[in-house]
Scaffold this active site. Structure first.
Site, PDB file in Angstrom:
ATOM      1  N   GLY A 127     -13.700 -34.048 -14.026  1.00 24.77           N
ATOM      2  CA  GLY A 127     -14.449 -33.223 -13.084  1.00 24.77           C
ATOM      3  C   GLY A 127     -14.023 -31.777 -13.203  1.00 24.77           C
ATOM      4  O   GLY A 127     -13.004 -31.463 -13.839  1.00 24.77           O
ATOM      5  N   GLY A 133     -10.422 -27.916  -9.348  1.00 29.21           N
ATOM      6  CA  GLY A 133     -10.448 -27.721  -7.898  1.00 29.21           C
ATOM      7  C   GLY A 133     -11.067 -28.841  -7.104  1.00 29.21           C
ATOM      8  O   GLY A 133     -11.152 -28.736  -5.873  1.00 29.21           O
ATOM      9  N   GLU A 143     -45.760 -20.582  -0.337  1.00 32.60           N
ATOM     10  CA  GLU A 143     -45.771 -21.985   0.079  1.00 32.60           C
ATOM     11  C   GLU A 143     -47.184 -22.421   0.486  1.00 32.60           C
ATOM     12  O   GLU A 143     -47.581 -23.562   0.255  1.00 32.60           O
ATOM     13  CB  GLU A 143     -44.789 -22.201   1.232  1.00 32.60           C
ATOM     14  CG  GLU A 143     -43.328 -21.986   0.858  1.00 32.60           C
ATOM     15  CD  GLU A 143     -42.877 -22.915  -0.260  1.00 32.60           C
ATOM     16  OE1 GLU A 143     -43.371 -24.068  -0.337  1.00 32.60           O
ATOM     17  OE2 GLU A 143     -42.022 -22.496  -1.078  1.00 32.60           O
TER      18      GLU A 143
END
Length: 481
Positions: free
Chosen positions: A246, A249, A457
């Site tokens: 990963g 942090g 939109e």
């Protein structure tokens, strides 16, 4: 239950079991037995063959530890052919070494006064530190003897020198009489401090958030290790290798610490960069081997290897590649096979799993791979609460979720540290106000931007209506100039 399993529940001398000489295991000998059995738990299998050295503590007294070790050995080895081989290392141990090699079984004790040699280590299959007596050992011994585990009784068992305990508690004498005799004599100052059992420090898995499948794997491992330590399953049934990957942090190191606390096993830290700092190739390989040996001596344990992706893949032909090829081969040899590292769960962590040599991810090594991503909104709030103890209200939580999108657990820890620092400067307790004040600033959207956004939109809605998607009525739209 198969004979290869521990079966130690039937062999623990909870009742006053007789040893091979027909004498009962005395109260102090049972305390020593607890320490010996704890150190040798990996060999607590009927018929197991091993020559093991126990590095004795400062208050070591061979007669009482030898009695405890002989009882342990008699239950494991069923000594019908040879005597229980329990010896103390000395400069004249040649005959004992020969007997150990002949029978392929022995327990050696190395006192602090003895200079343990490399040849002694070569003979031993394992060299294990032997813990001192603890309050827990004393309490269990008292309950076994049917006596109250009072503070006074526990303190006496921990502070009296072993030779006095050995002479006071005898098979023919009631333990109460032994206590009375010891208390009637002048109190002697112990030569060593009374050991205090260490408490686990740090979080457990129940306090970890945002780890998804990795958290489930951790809980499964904790259950398997508990069953293994109880002798209910063999080591081959335990998932002994996992690769965690990963971005930086996300809390890979903190997760492993919480995993060790939940599993109640020690953690040994190994780092590829630290191994490389040892120097030349020989020193590099030696540092790597010593880390694995340390984990083995503390088994069952978790060996955490950070930056494992910096072990380069093999295949290069130039001079530098030869160095790194040797490192990769040495690492693979240490990782190879579950039985070779019996009792050691290896957890590797990296940022770039695609760089790993494919052989490292083969069965028996780091064959399970679990990815950890950045925490979602719920996980980020849980991380905040864990480090600060603060629960945000609805408005603050919404602001926190937006401002911390894309942040890691380490970023949130830094945010909490900054908030606490501000609170200290104001001579206040940290609060949600301090947390919010350190969030990333968010710019207010202008009316012009909102107008363009609304038109955009609305265009989506009109196109969808014209294409026959949904049932949109014209009354829902309002012309905007």
């Amino acid at each position: 239950m198969p004979k290869t399993l521990s079966g130690k529940q039937s062999r623990v001398p909870w009742r006053k079991v007789r040893n091979e000489r027909g004498a009962a295991l005395t109260l102090p000998a049972f305390m020593a037995y607890c320490a010996v059995a704890g150190a040798l738990r990996s060999w607590n299998r009927v018929g197991a063959k091993a020559i093991v050295t126990l590095m004795a503590p400062d208050d070591f007294y061979f007669p009482i530890y030898a009695e405890a070790a002989r009882h342990f050995a008699s239950q494991i080895w069923k000594t019908m052919v040879f005597e229980s081989n329990v010896f103390e290392w000395s400069d004249k141990s040649f005959r004992h070494e020969a007997e150990a090699l002949r029978d392929e079984r022995a327990i050696f004790f190395a006192s602090t006064a003895y200079e343990f040699k490399e040849d002694d280590r070569l003979l031993s299959d394992a060299v294990i530190p032997l813990g001192s007596r603890t309050p827990r050992h004393a309490e269990v011994a008292l309950r076994r003897a049917g006596l109250p585990a009072s503070r006074e009784n526990v303190e006496l068992l921990l502070t009296e020198p072993w030779p006095r305990l050995y002479k006071a508690f005898q098979d023919r004498r009631d333990p109460l009489q032994a206590f009375q005799r010891l208390r009637s004599l002048p109190k002697r100052t112990p030569s060593v401090e009374v050991p205090v059992e260490p408490k686990s420090v740090g979080p457990t898995l129940s306090e970890m958030h945002g780890y998804g499948p990795l958290l489930k794997w951790g809980y499964d491992l904790a259950q398997d290790l508990a069953r293994y330590k109880a002798g209910l399953i063999p080591w081959s049934d335990v998932d002994a290798g996992v690769l965690i990957s990963g971005p930086p942090g996300v809390g890979k190191t903190m997760f492993v610490s919480a995993l060790a606390n939940t599993c109640d096993v020690p953690i040994v830290i190994g780092s590829v960069s630290k191994w490389q700092e040892a120097g030349t190739l020989d020193h590099h390989l030696k540092a790597m081997r010593e880390t694995f040996i340390e984990a083995k001596t503390k088994a069952p344990s978790i060996l955490f290897i950070d930056e494992v992706d910096t072990i380069r893949s093999r295949g290069g032909t130039n001079r530098n590649d030869g160095y790194f090829n040797s490192i990769a081969v040495g690492f693979l040899e240490l990782m190879d096979g579950v039985e070779r590292r019996n009792g050691v769960v290896v957890v590797g962590a990296c940022n770039f799993p695609e760089r790993l040599d494919s052989a490292i991810k083969r069965p028996g090594r780091l064959d399970r791979h679990i990815e950890v991503g950045l925490p979602d909104a719920v996980a980020r709030q849980s991380i905040l609460k864990f480090h600060s103890g603060i629960t945000l209200d609805a408005g603050e939580a919404e602001q926190f979720d937006i401002a911390t999108d894309g942040l890691s657990g380490a970023d949130i820890m830094q945010l909490v540290r900054d908030a606490k620092r501000s609170a200290r400067r104001e001579s206040e307790d940290v609060s949600s106000r301090h947390i919010v004040s350190h969030l990333r600033p968010m710019s207010a959207l202008s009316g012009e931007y909102l107008r363009f956004l609304a038109i955009h939109e609305a265009g989506h809605a009109i196109v969808g209506f014209e294409l026959g998607h949904g049932n949109v009525t014209a009354s829902k739209f309002r012309a905007t100039e």
